[in-house]
Design a protein around this motif. Structure first.
Motif, PDB file in Angstrom:
ATOM      1  N   LEU A   1      39.866  37.887  38.393  1.00  0.00           N
ATOM      2  CA  LEU A   1      39.666  37.768  39.831  1.00  0.00           C
ATOM      3  C   LEU A   1      39.577  39.147  40.465  1.00  0.00           C
ATOM      4  CD1 LEU A   1      42.451  35.127  40.653  1.00  0.00           C
ATOM      5  CD2 LEU A   1      40.025  34.654  40.241  1.00  0.00           C
ATOM      6  N   LYS A   2      38.782  39.249  41.532  1.00  0.00           N
ATOM      7  CA  LYS A   2      38.818  40.436  42.387  1.00  0.00           C
ATOM      8  C   LYS A   2      39.115  40.001  43.815  1.00  0.00           C
ATOM      9  CE  LYS A   2      35.825  43.998  42.328  1.00  0.00           C
ATOM     10  NZ  LYS A   2      34.584  44.771  42.610  1.00  0.00           N
ATOM     11  N   LEU A   3      40.086  40.676  44.411  1.00  0.00           N
ATOM     12  CA  LEU A   3      40.407  40.494  45.819  1.00  0.00           C
ATOM     13  C   LEU A   3      39.787  41.625  46.633  1.00  0.00           C
ATOM     14  CD1 LEU A   3      44.238  39.788  45.503  1.00  0.00           C
ATOM     15  CD2 LEU A   3      42.371  38.124  45.378  1.00  0.00           C
ATOM     16  N   HIS A   4      39.576  41.360  47.940  1.00  0.00           N
ATOM     17  CA  HIS A   4      39.142  42.399  48.874  1.00  0.00           C
ATOM     18  C   HIS A   4      40.139  42.509  50.025  1.00  0.00           C
ATOM     19  CE1 HIS A   4      35.263  41.862  46.759  1.00  0.00           C
ATOM     20  NE2 HIS A   4      35.029  43.099  47.145  1.00  0.00           N
ATOM     21  N   GLU A   5      41.394  42.314  49.736  1.00  0.00           N
ATOM     22  CA  GLU A   5      42.430  42.313  50.765  1.00  0.00           C
ATOM     23  C   GLU A   5      43.032  43.711  50.942  1.00  0.00           C
ATOM     24  OE1 GLU A   5      42.792  39.591  52.467  1.00  0.00           O
ATOM     25  OE2 GLU A   5      41.578  38.335  51.121  1.00  0.00           O
ATOM     26  N   VAL A   6      43.583  43.965  52.132  1.00  0.00           N
ATOM     27  CA  VAL A   6      44.283  45.225  52.381  1.00  0.00           C
ATOM     28  C   VAL A   6      45.719  44.969  52.845  1.00  0.00           C
ATOM     29  CG1 VAL A   6      42.240  46.619  52.830  1.00  0.00           C
ATOM     30  CG2 VAL A   6      43.269  45.322  54.704  1.00  0.00           C
ATOM     31  N   ASP A   7      46.135  43.724  52.817  1.00  0.00           N
ATOM     32  CA  ASP A   7      47.472  43.340  53.249  1.00  0.00           C
ATOM     33  C   ASP A   7      48.307  42.955  52.032  1.00  0.00           C
ATOM     34  OD1 ASP A   7      49.338  42.329  55.541  1.00  0.00           O
ATOM     35  OD2 ASP A   7      49.210  40.653  54.128  1.00  0.00           O
ATOM     36  N   ILE A   8      49.490  43.503  51.950  1.00  0.00           N
ATOM     37  CA  ILE A   8      50.348  43.271  50.789  1.00  0.00           C
ATOM     38  C   ILE A   8      50.661  41.790  50.611  1.00  0.00           C
ATOM     39  CG2 ILE A   8      52.652  43.680  49.818  1.00  0.00           C
ATOM     40  CD1 ILE A   8      50.869  46.079  49.554  1.00  0.00           C
ATOM     41  N   GLU A   9      50.905  41.072  51.685  1.00  0.00           N
ATOM     42  CA  GLU A   9      51.270  39.669  51.562  1.00  0.00           C
ATOM     43  C   GLU A   9      50.121  38.831  51.009  1.00  0.00           C
ATOM     44  OE1 GLU A   9      54.338  38.545  51.715  1.00  0.00           O
ATOM     45  OE2 GLU A   9      54.778  40.674  51.997  1.00  0.00           O
ATOM     46  N   CYS A  10      48.896  39.225  51.295  1.00  0.00           N
ATOM     47  CA  CYS A  10      47.748  38.520  50.720  1.00  0.00           C
ATOM     48  C   CYS A  10      47.667  38.749  49.211  1.00  0.00           C
ATOM     49  CB  CYS A  10      46.460  38.985  51.400  1.00  0.00           C
ATOM     50  SG  CYS A  10      46.268  38.383  53.097  1.00  0.00           S
ATOM     51  N   VAL A  11      47.936  39.966  48.785  1.00  0.00           N
ATOM     52  CA  VAL A  11      47.925  40.254  47.344  1.00  0.00           C
ATOM     53  C   VAL A  11      49.072  39.515  46.665  1.00  0.00           C
ATOM     54  CG1 VAL A  11      48.000  42.072  45.603  1.00  0.00           C
ATOM     55  CG2 VAL A  11      46.864  42.497  47.796  1.00  0.00           C
ATOM     56  N   ARG A  12      50.224  39.488  47.310  1.00  0.00           N
ATOM     57  CA  ARG A  12      51.363  38.764  46.752  1.00  0.00           C
ATOM     58  C   ARG A  12      51.024  37.280  46.568  1.00  0.00           C
ATOM     59  NH1 ARG A  12      56.354  40.501  47.142  1.00  0.00           N
ATOM     60  NH2 ARG A  12      55.886  41.696  49.053  1.00  0.00           N
ATOM     61  N   ALA A  13      50.387  36.696  47.575  1.00  0.00           N
ATOM     62  CA  ALA A  13      50.027  35.281  47.491  1.00  0.00           C
ATOM     63  C   ALA A  13      49.079  35.028  46.326  1.00  0.00           C
ATOM     64  CB  ALA A  13      49.383  34.834  48.806  1.00  0.00           C
ATOM     65  N   ALA A  14      48.114  35.944  46.127  1.00  0.00           N
ATOM     66  CA  ALA A  14      47.167  35.784  45.027  1.00  0.00           C
ATOM     67  C   ALA A  14      47.875  35.839  43.679  1.00  0.00           C
ATOM     68  CB  ALA A  14      46.097  36.868  45.109  1.00  0.00           C
ATOM     69  N   ARG A  15      48.778  36.799  43.521  1.00  0.00           N
ATOM     70  CA  ARG A  15      49.475  36.912  42.227  1.00  0.00           C
ATOM     71  C   ARG A  15      50.389  35.713  41.997  1.00  0.00           C
ATOM     72  NH1 ARG A  15      48.129  38.141  37.822  1.00  0.00           N
ATOM     73  NH2 ARG A  15      47.682  40.349  38.210  1.00  0.00           N
ATOM     74  N   GLU A  16      51.058  35.255  43.016  1.00  0.00           N
ATOM     75  CA  GLU A  16      51.923  34.087  42.852  1.00  0.00           C
ATOM     76  C   GLU A  16      51.109  32.869  42.448  1.00  0.00           C
ATOM     77  OE1 GLU A  16      55.407  35.325  46.108  1.00  0.00           O
ATOM     78  OE2 GLU A  16      53.963  33.726  46.560  1.00  0.00           O
ATOM     79  N   GLU A  17      49.951  32.689  43.042  1.00  0.00           N
ATOM     80  CA  GLU A  17      49.128  31.533  42.713  1.00  0.00           C
ATOM     81  C   GLU A  17      48.508  31.660  41.330  1.00  0.00           C
ATOM     82  OE1 GLU A  17      47.715  27.806  43.164  1.00  0.00           O
ATOM     83  OE2 GLU A  17      48.992  28.851  44.621  1.00  0.00           O
ATOM     84  N   ALA A  18      48.072  32.883  40.977  1.00  0.00           N
ATOM     85  CA  ALA A  18      47.382  33.094  39.703  1.00  0.00           C
ATOM     86  C   ALA A  18      48.346  33.098  38.524  1.00  0.00           C
ATOM     87  CB  ALA A  18      46.605  34.410  39.742  1.00  0.00           C
ATOM     88  N   GLY A  19      49.603  33.487  38.767  1.00  0.00           N
ATOM     89  CA  GLY A  19      50.533  33.650  37.664  1.00  0.00           C
ATOM     90  C   GLY A  19      50.361  35.008  37.006  1.00  0.00           C
ATOM     91  N   PRO A  20      51.190  35.324  36.026  1.00  0.00           N
ATOM     92  CA  PRO A  20      51.215  36.684  35.473  1.00  0.00           C
ATOM     93  C   PRO A  20      50.085  37.009  34.500  1.00  0.00           C
ATOM     94  CG  PRO A  20      52.820  35.297  34.360  1.00  0.00           C
ATOM     95  CD  PRO A  20      52.256  34.470  35.480  1.00  0.00           C
TER      96      PRO A  20
END
Length: 367
Positions: A167-186
């Motif tokens: 996956l590639k994100l285009h976010e600049v907010d930490i909480e958005c990146v956190r949400a992506a990692r939590e959903e995607a798993g490790p």
């Protein structure tokens, strides 16, 4: 064979993104149309090649340059003298800049000439570049910026359910990146493209916050994009691999990026930096510097196919193809190039290997 005509074809295709998109460098908030500029090159023998430039709001400028300056210079030239012609035009028009509309236009024409070369030789472009055993390549789903953790979470899940493992994100907010990692798993490989927003100090502060999310790379963290020394500092001190190169426009730019030790992954963009002719040189330079090439491919037409062919031939088994994770109302190639289970087929036809859907050109052409 000589070039008989060069036609520029602007397209506008509506898309959805799985929710409201945030504004970004590509366009305004809630953008719901993808503009592209397709170039059709026809020889005096009737062979047709297709190319593509970087799109969005750059299209009117690139179309003007191609129609008024580049096409008149190229019509009548031998199609086999591709590299000579590209170099001559770079030299002739260098006073107008070594980036932007001129290089974008040359890129599209070069891709079309490679398409013609493959069709004339009776081979796919990847075979002209040395061949490949790969019949498909892994893709990463390149999500648009949402700036909303719940939308990020929903679209990460949508991409995973479609079979993507990258996956590639285009976010600049930490909480958005956190949400992506939590959903995607490790175990899902995740990258982050922030589009040049920060000073070096700001980038280092952000990488400290982003390290827990195990990013494969952070892309273009520093403003301006040509601050190669700043990128090198972030690479050395930020402890997240750095990727950059989509805004580099010439082989010299890539040489400077590599010599500065700025990147772990270099990202030439074939519809922006000179087409396949220049892209193959970047692969050679990157190999000499032991840097991986991950071709930037925020396209859906011939620019995408140029990336697939070069990545298959020159990128090795770990090459990834960027797939713009939009839900387009119509695809330039119909269903032929849409990834399945996170993989995209390497076209086996002559030239770029696929022909456009002429109904799409008719229905979505900007008049």
């Amino acid at each position: 064979m000589k070039i008989a005509s060069i036609e520029t074809i602007p397209l506008r295709i509506p898309f959805t993104t799985g929710g409201r998109s945030a504004g970004g460098v590509w366009g305004p908030k809630d953008l719901q149309v993808a503009d592209s500029l397709i170039v059709k090159v026809t020889t005096d023998d009737g062979v047709v090649g297709w190319g593509e430039t970087f799109g969005f709001t750059a299209i009117p400028a690139v179309k003007l340059v191609i129609d008024s300056l580049l096409a008149p210079e190229l019509i009548g030239r031998d199609v086999t003298l591709r590299e000579m012609s590209m170099l001559e035009l770079q030299k002739k028009f260098h006073v107008f800049g070594r980036s932007g509309a001129f290089i974008y236009g040359l890129s599209a024409i070069d891709i079309a000439l490679w398409d013609i070369a493959g069709k004339t030789a009776g081979k796919p472009v990847y075979q002209l570049l040395g061949g490949s055993e790969a019949t498909s390549l892994a893709c990463y789903a390149s999500l648009i910026r949402y700036a909303d953790p719940e939308l990020v979470r929903a679209n990460v899940r949508r991409a995973l359910d479609s079979g993507y493992q990258h996956l590639k994100l285009h976010e600049v907010d930490i909480e958005c990146v956190r949400a992506a990692r939590e959903e995607a798993g490790p175990d899902i490989e995740m990258t982050l493209d922030v589009n040049c927003p920060w000073t070096v100090r700001e980038a280092l502060d952000m990488t400290a916050k982003l390290r827990p999310f195990n990013l494969r790379w952070i892309e273009e963290p520093v403003w301006p994009p040509e601050n190669y020394a700043g990128l090198a500092t972030v690479r050395q001190q930020g402890h997240i691999p750095v990727a950059a190169g989509e805004n580099a426009s010439t082989v010299m730019d890539f040489q400077h990026l590599l010599e500065a030790g700025s990147v772990d992954f270099i990202q030439p963009s074939p519809a922006k930096m000179g087409g396949i002719t220049e892209l193959q040189k970047v692969f050679a330079m990157a190999n000499a510097h032991n840097v991986a090439v991950m071709v930037h491919t925020f396209y859906d037409g011939p620019g995408l196919l140029a990336s697939v062919h070069t990545s298959a031939a020159l990128g090795g088994p770990k090459a990834l193809v960027e797939w713009r994770y939009f839900d387009l109302e119509a695809q330039f190639y119909g269903d032929a190039i849409i990834p399945r289970n996170g993989r995209i087929d390497v076209p086996q036809g002559n030239g770029l290997g696929l022909e456009p859907n002429l109904d799409v050109i008719r229905d979505y052409r900007i008049r």
